[in-house]
Design an enzyme around this catalytic site. Structure first.
Site, PDB file in Angstrom:
ATOM      1  N   ASP A 479       8.937 -49.244  -8.169  1.00  0.00           N
ATOM      2  CA  ASP A 479       9.971 -49.094  -9.186  1.00  0.00           C
ATOM      3  C   ASP A 479       9.837 -47.758  -9.909  1.00  0.00           C
ATOM      4  OD1 ASP A 479      12.197 -49.886 -10.619  1.00  0.00           O
ATOM      5  OD2 ASP A 479      11.352 -51.823 -11.208  1.00  0.00           O
ATOM      6  N   ASP A 547      20.213 -53.812 -10.258  1.00  0.00           N
ATOM      7  CA  ASP A 547      19.661 -54.980 -10.939  1.00  0.00           C
ATOM      8  C   ASP A 547      20.742 -56.017 -11.208  1.00  0.00           C
ATOM      9  OD1 ASP A 547      17.071 -54.094 -10.982  1.00  0.00           O
ATOM     10  OD2 ASP A 547      17.124 -53.362 -13.036  1.00  0.00           O
TER      11      ASP A 547
END
Length: 734
Positions: A479, A547
């Site tokens: 990430d 997301d």
């Protein structure tokens, strides 16, 4: 220029006839043909060494006729070599946006690049590379232009290599990778914009005179607000199957800049490369500066063909393990967030086996002790297992996963640091921040300074330690949630080099990881789709588009990404976002690399049976999804139903995904949807997949249809408010 001199040019439909700058019949001119299966980019140098683009479009059957393309100027020297320069310099005769701008060692800002030589190398059966050497006659300064062609896929990668032997340093003020020209009656730009959970929003506009710039200055997560991919259609907006369109994409994970300039003679110039914002580069004598590749493909038969070119090229040549396998998974993030312990994870590992997927992925929150990672405010940088949550470490989870017959993967964010961390206290000089300014946080975190070799060692060590201690670790989710504020490095002397050196540092780390761990699957995540490009995908097997996992939103996000990236790279998870059924959510996620982020224990019996059966179905059909040709059949922005299909190479099997995207009254698939890519002569049967337990399909699988019928008349999947998601298998009759 004499006012009586006429400026003349010609235009032909569907061909891009560009201006040239020299008498085309002189014996001293040199013509360079850069060809793919369908297209040609033709450069030409005149007797004075001026190198320009004379043609970019559909390949002519007679190469000699490229020399017949008329010049825009009639022997006038005033603007000679300016408008169609193959790599436009600044400060001499150019009056438009340059591809390269320099300040020489003696302070002079002018640059003139003249053709010296070129060579063509055969790299593989389908791959060739043309290099063209340009030099400044007044300075010991040179640029080599590289054009790497992938013949069958009509793909070109273009970049430049810059070096000099002047008596001192040269300042590179701008340093593009590519300088292209298009010629048409009008031009239409399709570009993308967005933010967190709103990735890949599109808009298409007619290009007007002047300059349109697409760029990013974020340092990391460079695609957060605007990705570097774009399309340009000629004469009219291209459709899936009609019109001429250019796809462009910069293979770079940092700041980018693309200038699109429509000049006074209606030539369209495209200049793309690293963003020179706050990045003037001091080039030492003998030092080599290589720009990232600009990737493009040209299609005269619409956007669908262009995207399939990109997909084939990516799977064959660029993305890591593009022809290989991917792991289906269950992620714990939305089931637990930061609140978990070893016993909870052991139960989730059992759920992973129960679901039938390949792997369990442990997300954020597993690390840090002095400042435990119980939220996003602390712990980043302290990559030791949290002893309270995981008293027996990661190794116990890896073992438990193996005992349950599944694999184990883990989340990391190694480029980032929380100010509330042990690492920050020990190494404040490792952080990107201005020494005399207040720290400014993005998601309560700062960025580690990857220009620093010690930080590079640290980031590599985060990964290496995990695999050294846990050899059976099967997957990494990498990430990257923060952008760069207050850009400054305590290590490098020249702060103008910061953004470039940061990306060099990141790529060095990824090279080291892949040298030692070449086969480990890794997901490229950046708070969603904030870092998605083909330079990064050399190191990652897949990316996380957003997301936002609301399946209705994901249809649009995945749709737009599908123009540029093949489905095998798209990580799509079934979550509790959205109001749609578990069937709808699962069907949407199957158009890529399937994953789940749900609480299996909360599913009703029929929902559980459905997802278990869907995983089995997915395992049977995923080769077609991952490696098949993709066809967009019904656009969700223009219809109440979205439809996408995948067809295998020998056209014996296809999959058709259909979704209701409008909840207005009486919306649905009222008419047949025409399929694409089938064999006209073959006969096919149609079967509905992913039928929810206790319901029956309305599709009659006993009927037979020719490919001609399905592509000419079409087939109605019967999508409506009662059947919001329909997946069909079209298979050749045996």
């Amino acid at each position: 220029m004499n006012r009586n001199t006429k400026l003349c040019y010609t235009y032909a439909p569907l061909l891009f006839i560009l201006i040239t700058f020299s008498a085309l019949n002189t014996a001293a001119q040199t013509t360079i043909q850069i060809e793919t299966k369908s297209n040609a980019l033709v450069l030409q140098a005149d007797a004075k060494g001026n190198l320009g683009t004379i043609y970019f479009g559909k390949k002519l059957s007679s190469p000699a006729e490229y020399n017949l393309i008329p010049s825009v100027y009639k022997q006038s020297d005033d603007y000679t070599g300016v408008l169609s320069s193959a790599y436009t310099p600044s400060g001499s005769r150019n009056l438009f946006e340059p591809a390269i701008s320099v300040t020489h060692a003696d302070g002079n800002n002018s640059l003139d690049l003249q053709y010296v030589s070129h060579k063509v190398e055969k790299i593989a059966d389908d791959v060739s590379q043309t290099s063209v050497l340009l030099k400044d006659p007044a300075y010991n300064f040179e640029v080599i232009l590289y054009y790497k062609t992938y013949f069958a896929d009509d793909i070109v990668e273009q970049w430049s290599v810059i070096k000099h032997k002047e008596k001192g340093n040269v300042l590179l003020n701008k340093f593009a990778s590519a300088n292209l020209y298009l010629r048409a009656g009008s031009y239409y730009l399709k570009q993308y914009y967005g933010d967190w959970a709103k990735e890949m929003r599109s808009e298409e506009t007619k290009i007007t005179h002047g300059i349109k710039t697409l760029d990013s200055k974020l340092g990391t997560r460079a695609n957060l607000f605007q990705p570097s991919v774009f399309m340009i259609s000629l004469d009219r907006p291209a459709t899936e199957d009609e019109g001429t369109v250019l796809y462009g994409a910069l293979e770079y994970s940092g700041n980018f800049r693309t200038d699109i300039e429509l000049d006074n003679l209606d030539n369209l110039k495209i200049i793309s490369g690293m963003n020179n914002f706050a990045s003037a580069y001091t080039l030492k004598p003998g030092e080599v500066f290589t720009t990232p590749a600009f990737l493009y493909t040209l299609s005269s038969t619409g956007k669908g063909n262009a995207s399939r070119n990109m997909h084939n090229w990516a799977r064959n040549y660029k993305i890591l393990d593009g022809k290989g396998q991917r792991l289906t998974l269950l992620n714990n993030w939305e089931a637990t967030y930061f609140d978990f312990n070893e016993s909870k994870l052991f139960e989730l590992l059992k759920d992973t086996k129960k679901l039938g997927v390949d792997m369990f992925l442990l997300d954020d929150g597993w690390f840090a002790n002095k400042y435990p990672r119980n939220g996003d405010v602390a712990g980043l940088g302290d990559w030791e297992e949290n002893r309270t949550k995981l008293p027996n470490g990661i190794s116990s989870l890896v073992k438990e996963a193996k005992d349950n017959g599944v694999k184990f993967g883990i989340w990391i964010e190694p480029e980032m640091i929380n100010p509330k961390s042990n690492l920050y206290e020990k190494h404040p000089d490792w952080v990107v921040k201005q020494p005399a300014r207040k720290e400014y946080y993005f998601r309560n975190q700062l960025v580690l300074d990857l220009t620093n070799s010690k930080v590079q060692d640290f980031v590599f060590g985060v990964v290496d330690d995990l695999f050294t201690k846990n050899p059976d670790l099967a997957y990494l989710k990498w990430d990257c949630n923060a952008v760069i504020y207050n850009a400054y490095s305590a290590t490098i002397g020249n702060q103008n080099h910061f953004y470039i050196e940061y990306m060099r540092g990141l790529y060095k780390v990824l090279e080291r990881i892949r040298a030692k761990y070449p086969d480990v699957p890794m997901m490229l995540c950046s708070g969603g789709g904030g870092r998605v490009d083909y330079a990064a995908l050399k190191y990652f097997t897949e990316f996380w588009p957003s997301d936002n996992t609301d399946p209705l939103e994901r249809i649009f996000i995945q749709w737009e990404n599908s123009y540029f990236y093949p489905s095998i790279t798209s990580s799509n998870h079934v979550t509790d976002w959205g109001k749609q059924s578990i069937k709808f959510r699962t069907d949407v996620a199957m158009m890529g690399k399937l994953g789940f982020d749900i609480v299996i224990g909360h599913l009703k019996d029929n929902d559980l049976k459905y997802v278990q059966d869907a995983v089995k179905t997915y395992n049977a059909i995923k080769p077609v999804i991952w490696q098949g040709d993709q066809y967009r059949l019904a656009d969700p922005r223009e219809n109440s139903v979205a439809s996408m299909s995948y067809v295998n190479t020998d056209k014996t099997k296809a999959l058709m995904f259909n979704y209701l995207v409008s909840n207005r009254y009486d919306e649905g698939s009222k008419f047949p949807i025409k399929l694409k890519g089938l064999d006209k002569a073959k006969k096919y049967s149609i079967k509905e997949l992913n039928v929810y337990p206790g319901t029956n399909s309305s599709i009659d699988s006993s009927k037979s249809y020719t490919g001609d019928f399905l592509m000419t008349v079409g087939f109605n999947p019967v999508v409506n408010s009662g059947r919001t998601s329909v997946v069909l298998q079209i298979e050749e009759n045996k």
